[in-house]
Write a protein that holds these residues in place. Structure first.
Motif, mmCIF file in Angstrom:
data_model
loop_
_atom_site.group_PDB
_atom_site.id
_atom_site.type_symbol
_atom_site.label_atom_id
_atom_site.label_comp_id
_atom_site.label_asym_id
_atom_site.label_seq_id
_atom_site.Cartn_x
_atom_site.Cartn_y
_atom_site.Cartn_z
ATOM 1 N N ALA A 68 13.593 -11.022 -12.925
ATOM 2 C CA ALA A 68 12.734 -11.368 -14.070
ATOM 3 C C ALA A 68 11.295 -10.894 -13.852
ATOM 4 O O ALA A 68 10.617 -10.513 -14.801
ATOM 5 C CB ALA A 68 12.767 -12.873 -14.307
ATOM 6 N N LEU A 69 10.858 -10.885 -12.609
ATOM 7 C CA LEU A 69 9.490 -10.457 -12.297
ATOM 8 C C LEU A 69 9.311 -8.947 -12.318
ATOM 9 O O LEU A 69 8.238 -8.451 -12.676
ATOM 10 C CB LEU A 69 9.088 -10.958 -10.904
ATOM 11 N N PHE A 70 10.353 -8.213 -11.895
ATOM 12 C CA PHE A 70 10.170 -6.803 -11.562
ATOM 13 C C PHE A 70 11.096 -5.808 -12.253
ATOM 14 O O PHE A 70 10.937 -4.609 -12.063
ATOM 15 C CB PHE A 70 10.313 -6.622 -10.047
ATOM 16 N N ASN A 71 12.056 -6.256 -13.032
ATOM 17 C CA ASN A 71 12.961 -5.315 -13.704
ATOM 18 C C ASN A 71 12.197 -4.408 -14.662
ATOM 19 O O ASN A 71 11.084 -4.740 -15.090
ATOM 20 C CB ASN A 71 14.044 -6.063 -14.473
ATOM 21 N N PRO A 72 12.788 -3.270 -15.039
ATOM 22 C CA PRO A 72 12.166 -2.429 -16.058
ATOM 23 C C PRO A 72 11.838 -3.277 -17.292
ATOM 24 O O PRO A 72 12.626 -4.120 -17.708
ATOM 25 C CB PRO A 72 13.244 -1.385 -16.376
ATOM 26 N N GLY A 73 10.644 -3.043 -17.841
ATOM 27 C CA GLY A 73 10.208 -3.786 -19.013
ATOM 28 C C GLY A 73 9.425 -5.050 -18.704
ATOM 29 O O GLY A 73 8.825 -5.640 -19.596
ATOM 30 N N SER A 74 9.403 -5.463 -17.431
ATOM 31 C CA SER A 74 8.625 -6.642 -17.074
ATOM 32 C C SER A 74 7.142 -6.287 -17.047
ATOM 33 O O SER A 74 6.773 -5.122 -16.944
ATOM 34 C CB SER A 74 9.084 -7.207 -15.722
ATOM 35 N N THR A 75 6.310 -7.305 -17.158
ATOM 36 C CA THR A 75 4.867 -7.112 -17.203
ATOM 37 C C THR A 75 4.234 -7.551 -15.891
ATOM 38 O O THR A 75 4.492 -8.673 -15.436
ATOM 39 C CB THR A 75 4.265 -7.938 -18.357
ATOM 40 N N PRO A 76 3.412 -6.710 -15.275
ATOM 41 C CA PRO A 76 2.731 -7.115 -14.045
ATOM 42 C C PRO A 76 1.843 -8.337 -14.281
ATOM 43 O O PRO A 76 1.193 -8.451 -15.312
ATOM 44 C CB PRO A 76 1.891 -5.895 -13.675
ATOM 45 N N SER A 77 1.841 -9.225 -13.320
ATOM 46 C CA SER A 77 1.019 -10.425 -13.393
ATOM 47 C C SER A 77 -0.282 -10.225 -12.618
ATOM 48 O O SER A 77 -0.307 -9.520 -11.609
ATOM 49 C CB SER A 77 1.781 -11.614 -12.790
ATOM 50 N N THR A 78 -1.339 -10.863 -13.082
ATOM 51 C CA THR A 78 -2.601 -10.858 -12.338
ATOM 52 C C THR A 78 -2.799 -12.193 -11.619
ATOM 53 O O THR A 78 -3.887 -12.473 -11.130
ATOM 54 C CB THR A 78 -3.785 -10.561 -13.269
ATOM 55 N N ASN A 79 -1.742 -12.989 -11.549
ATOM 56 C CA ASN A 79 -1.748 -14.254 -10.822
ATOM 57 C C ASN A 79 -0.955 -14.040 -9.534
ATOM 58 O O ASN A 79 0.269 -13.932 -9.565
ATOM 59 C CB ASN A 79 -1.128 -15.359 -11.676
ATOM 60 N N SER A 80 -1.637 -13.962 -8.411
ATOM 61 C CA SER A 80 -0.961 -13.609 -7.149
ATOM 62 C C SER A 80 0.118 -14.608 -6.756
ATOM 63 O O SER A 80 1.074 -14.237 -6.079
ATOM 64 C CB SER A 80 -1.972 -13.430 -6.025
ATOM 65 N N SER A 81 0.009 -15.861 -7.197
ATOM 66 C CA SER A 81 1.039 -16.843 -6.833
ATOM 67 C C SER A 81 2.368 -16.584 -7.555
ATOM 68 O O SER A 81 3.382 -17.171 -7.204
ATOM 69 C CB SER A 81 0.547 -18.264 -7.104
ATOM 70 N N ASP A 82 2.370 -15.677 -8.536
ATOM 71 C CA ASP A 82 3.617 -15.306 -9.204
ATOM 72 C C ASP A 82 4.495 -14.425 -8.322
ATOM 73 O O ASP A 82 5.675 -14.251 -8.603
ATOM 74 C CB ASP A 82 3.338 -14.559 -10.513
ATOM 75 N N TYR A 83 3.887 -13.854 -7.278
ATOM 76 C CA TYR A 83 4.589 -12.887 -6.447
ATOM 77 C C TYR A 83 4.909 -13.448 -5.068
ATOM 78 O O TYR A 83 4.187 -14.294 -4.544
ATOM 79 C CB TYR A 83 3.742 -11.628 -6.263
ATOM 80 N N PRO A 84 5.967 -12.918 -4.445
ATOM 81 C CA PRO A 84 6.233 -13.247 -3.047
ATOM 82 C C PRO A 84 5.081 -12.742 -2.167
ATOM 83 O O PRO A 84 4.287 -11.903 -2.608
ATOM 84 C CB PRO A 84 7.525 -12.478 -2.734
ATOM 85 N N PRO A 85 4.999 -13.196 -0.931
ATOM 86 C CA PRO A 85 3.958 -12.692 -0.024
ATOM 87 C C PRO A 85 4.038 -11.161 0.122
ATOM 88 O O PRO A 85 5.122 -10.579 0.074
ATOM 89 C CB PRO A 85 4.277 -13.381 1.303
ATOM 90 N N MET A 86 2.888 -10.534 0.285
ATOM 91 C CA MET A 86 2.824 -9.085 0.406
ATOM 92 C C MET A 86 3.712 -8.580 1.544
ATOM 93 O O MET A 86 4.410 -7.567 1.387
ATOM 94 C CB MET A 86 1.378 -8.620 0.610
ATOM 95 N N ALA A 87 3.703 -9.275 2.669
ATOM 96 C CA ALA A 87 4.537 -8.837 3.798
ATOM 97 C C ALA A 87 6.013 -8.809 3.406
ATOM 98 O O ALA A 87 6.754 -7.905 3.814
ATOM 99 C CB ALA A 87 4.315 -9.747 5.004
ATOM 100 N N ASP A 88 6.457 -9.779 2.607
ATOM 101 C CA ASP A 88 7.853 -9.817 2.153
ATOM 102 C C ASP A 88 8.149 -8.668 1.195
ATOM 103 O O ASP A 88 9.222 -8.059 1.261
ATOM 104 C CB ASP A 88 8.170 -11.144 1.469
ATOM 105 N N LEU A 89 7.223 -8.387 0.302
ATOM 106 C CA LEU A 89 7.414 -7.283 -0.639
ATOM 107 C C LEU A 89 7.537 -5.950 0.095
ATOM 108 O O LEU A 89 8.429 -5.144 -0.196
ATOM 109 C CB LEU A 89 6.247 -7.235 -1.637
ATOM 110 N N ILE A 90 6.644 -5.727 1.031
ATOM 111 C CA ILE A 90 6.669 -4.474 1.797
ATOM 112 C C ILE A 90 7.953 -4.371 2.617
ATOM 113 O O ILE A 90 8.614 -3.324 2.621
ATOM 114 C CB ILE A 90 5.424 -4.362 2.697
#
Length: 166
Positions: A68-90
């Motif tokens: 829901a956060l990252f599929n095609p058509g999703s909108t980037p959030s400017t709220n960092s708490s919406d995302y997993p930790p950067m280390a996890d993403l990388i």
């Protein structure tokens, strides 16, 4: 497929350069209007690479909630708490694409001949075996390029010229 896999492995090097020094404060940073955030780019690459792995017959590696956060058509959030930790993403994008290289090379030819289930791309890539090389190289390069541009716009400096050193 071999050429796309070689390109993907090279792009993992560029991705490593592009993510050097990023931390949680960078996940939702929007350095210019219309840009994607670093968190969204990395998450999007993870779920789309995971989709390509699934086309190759592999089980998913990304958490279901990431779609829901990252599929095609999703909108980037400017709220960092919406995302997993950067280390996890990388870590996840690296894990997904490293495994995708192996999955693509060893995929059953019958699986690769199946119709592309991603209907919006079916005209250009009618079979899964047509779509996987695009996800390995073209799509990965496009969004890695976005990340390189994001990094420069965020004032984090340019990455070294990895092409010249390859």
């Amino acid at each position: 497929m071999k050429a796309s896999i070689a390109q993907c492995r090279f792009l993992l090097t560029v991705l490593g350069e592009s993510t050097a020094g990023l931390d949680d404060s960078h996940r939702a940073l929007l350095p210019q209007a219309g840009a994607k955030t670093a968190g969204w780019i990395l998450g999007h690459l993870s779920v789309t690479g995971d989709f390509a792995r699934k086309l190759c017959g592999r089980p998913t590696l990304c958490p279901k909630e990431w779609r829901a956060l990252f599929n095609p058509g999703s909108t980037p959030s400017t709220n960092s708490s919406d995302y997993p930790p950067m280390a996890d993403l990388i870590a996840k994008v690296r894990e997904v694409y490293a495994d995708l290289c192996d999955a693509a090379m060893t995929a059953d030819p019958a699986v690769l001949a199946a119709p592309n289930p991603f209907v919006p791309a079916r005209a250009a890539f009618p079979a899964s075996g047509d779509f996987i090389p695009y996800l390995l190289a073209g799509h990965f390069a496009y969004h890695t390029g976005q990340l390189v541009g994001w990094r420069a716009a965020a004032g984090l400096g340019r990455i070294r010229d990895v092409v010249a050193s390859a």
